[in-house]
Design a protein around this motif. Structure first.
Motif, mmCIF file in Angstrom:
data_model
loop_
_atom_site.group_PDB
_atom_site.id
_atom_site.type_symbol
_atom_site.label_atom_id
_atom_site.label_comp_id
_atom_site.label_asym_id
_atom_site.label_seq_id
_atom_site.Cartn_x
_atom_site.Cartn_y
_atom_site.Cartn_z
ATOM 1 N N UNK A 1 0.803 -1.216 0.000
ATOM 2 C CA UNK A 1 0.000 0.000 0.000
ATOM 3 C C UNK A 1 0.843 1.275 0.000
ATOM 4 N N UNK A 2 1.893 1.300 0.829
ATOM 5 C CA UNK A 2 2.725 2.503 0.878
ATOM 6 C C UNK A 2 3.424 2.725 -0.447
ATOM 7 N N UNK A 3 3.882 1.649 -1.073
ATOM 8 C CA UNK A 3 4.498 1.744 -2.395
ATOM 9 C C UNK A 3 3.513 2.346 -3.395
ATOM 10 N N UNK A 4 2.256 1.880 -3.340
ATOM 11 C CA UNK A 4 1.224 2.402 -4.236
ATOM 12 C C UNK A 4 1.017 3.891 -4.029
ATOM 13 N N UNK A 5 0.932 4.324 -2.756
ATOM 14 C CA UNK A 5 0.728 5.744 -2.459
ATOM 15 C C UNK A 5 1.874 6.601 -3.000
ATOM 16 N N UNK A 6 3.097 6.144 -2.748
ATOM 17 C CA UNK A 6 4.267 6.910 -3.173
ATOM 18 C C UNK A 6 4.329 7.026 -4.688
ATOM 19 N N UNK A 7 4.154 5.902 -5.382
ATOM 20 C CA UNK A 7 4.261 5.931 -6.842
ATOM 21 C C UNK A 7 3.098 6.683 -7.487
#
Length: 328
Positions: A307-313
């Motif tokens: 999820x954090x990867x998704x938010x950042x990208x």
């Protein structure tokens, strides 16, 4: 390696998008002992010390009866850990300032944070048409996440989710069409609210929860409402980290308007709230889980779904796409 050999830069070797830990602490003291950040709990006449692996931590929520030392805050800042003060059970969230108490965080500070994405973001943010396009990009990612994760949840028999897949697909297809054709932020917000309300109804029926009405900030004895609040604040923590990683102030929202200081955190959290938190709140409520078990359920989902990867990208993609546009 001795603690005297550890440099601040060594604490940031684990990318934020790959970090595993979110902490909610209550009735304890957070301090530095032997060069490590620890929290201390009292058990009778004994003090028990527990290590916080800050290099692998994204968010620390400090709840009822907690205190934190200046040295601990310094180490959190060095490791890039977002810290928030909150009430019991993780809600509501407070902070050490006078601003919006809904989402306001103590962010790690550095004069050397990169500004690449911030510059791209502000290049479109003051243009309403471009800001609306950016908001639509957020909603497109959000709907894709709902579609993917709800079908995945329903396919696992242990979740006891009897999802009407055709009904969900029809709802999401209609939402995509209406959001794409929205000509103002108000129209987009209305469609977003309509979608979320329909999702509550679908999931409540899918797990046999019965009648459900969303109650903001505490649902009394209604466990689904309480879990929704609790899980949403975990998502806000990740969202605040994603904004910090990309150097974006929380006031530069694209969906929640220009007058809310924490608006961008709401926008980012919305990417995963309906997809991950909403169904798990109903599943956990039906299973009679305690808050700690529900927290573990949410954090496991955050890790498995990156999820954090998704938010950042998503933030980076939106900045790149709309920051390059030229719309007079």
């Amino acid at each position: 390696m001795g603690t005297e050999d550890v440099r601040p830069s060594d604490l940031k070797t684990i990318l934020h998008s790959k970090r595993a830990n979110i902490y909610y602490l209550q009735h304890c003291r957070v301090l530095v002992k032997g060069g490590r950040v620890e929290y201390v709990t009292e058990q009778g006449k004994e003090s028990l010390y527990w290590n916080i692996p800050i290099a692998n931590t994204t968010v620390v929520l400090l709840g009822t009866g907690t205190s934190v030392t200046q040295l601990a805050m310094r180490e959190f800042a060095r490791a890039g850990v977002m810290v928030g003060f909150c009430g019991g059970g993780g809600t509501p969230l407070y902070a050490a300032n006078e601003y919006d108490v809904a989402v306001s965080w103590l962010s790690p500070q550095s004069e050397y944070r990169p500004t690449d994405y911030f510059q791209k973001w502000v290049s479109f943010w003051f243009k309403e048409k471009l800001r609306l396009k950016a908001a639509k990009s957020f909603q497109s990612v959000r709907i894709n996440q709902i579609e993917m994760h709800w079908h995945c949840l329903a396919s696992k028999s242990e979740n006891n989710v009897k999802l009407d897949r055709t009904r969900l697909n029809t709802l999401l297809a209609q939402a995509r069409e209406n959001m794409s054709s929205a000509s103002t932020h108000n129209q987009l917000m209305l469609e977003e609210a309509r979608l979320t309300k329909a999702l509550y109804k679908i999931m409540a029926q899918s797990v046999g929860y019965g009648d459900f009405t969303r109650a903001k900030r505490g649902g009394g004895s209604d466990m689904a409402n309480r879990f929704l609040d609790h899980g949403n604040y975990l998502a806000y923590g990740l969202a605040a980290v994603a904004a910090w990683v990309n150097g974006l102030p929380h006031s530069l929202a694209v969906m929640h308007g220009k007058t809310r200081r924490g608006g961008l955190v709401f926008d980012i959290a919305d990417l995963i709230k309906d997809a991950l938190i909403l169904p798990r709140a109903f599943i956990a409520a039906m299973a009679g889980e305690e808050e700690q078990a529900f927290r573990q359920r949410c954090m496991a989902a955050f890790q498995q779904c990156e999820s954090l990867d998704l938010m950042i990208t998503t933030l980076q993609d939106v900045a790149e796409e709309h920051g390059q546009a030229d719309l007079s």
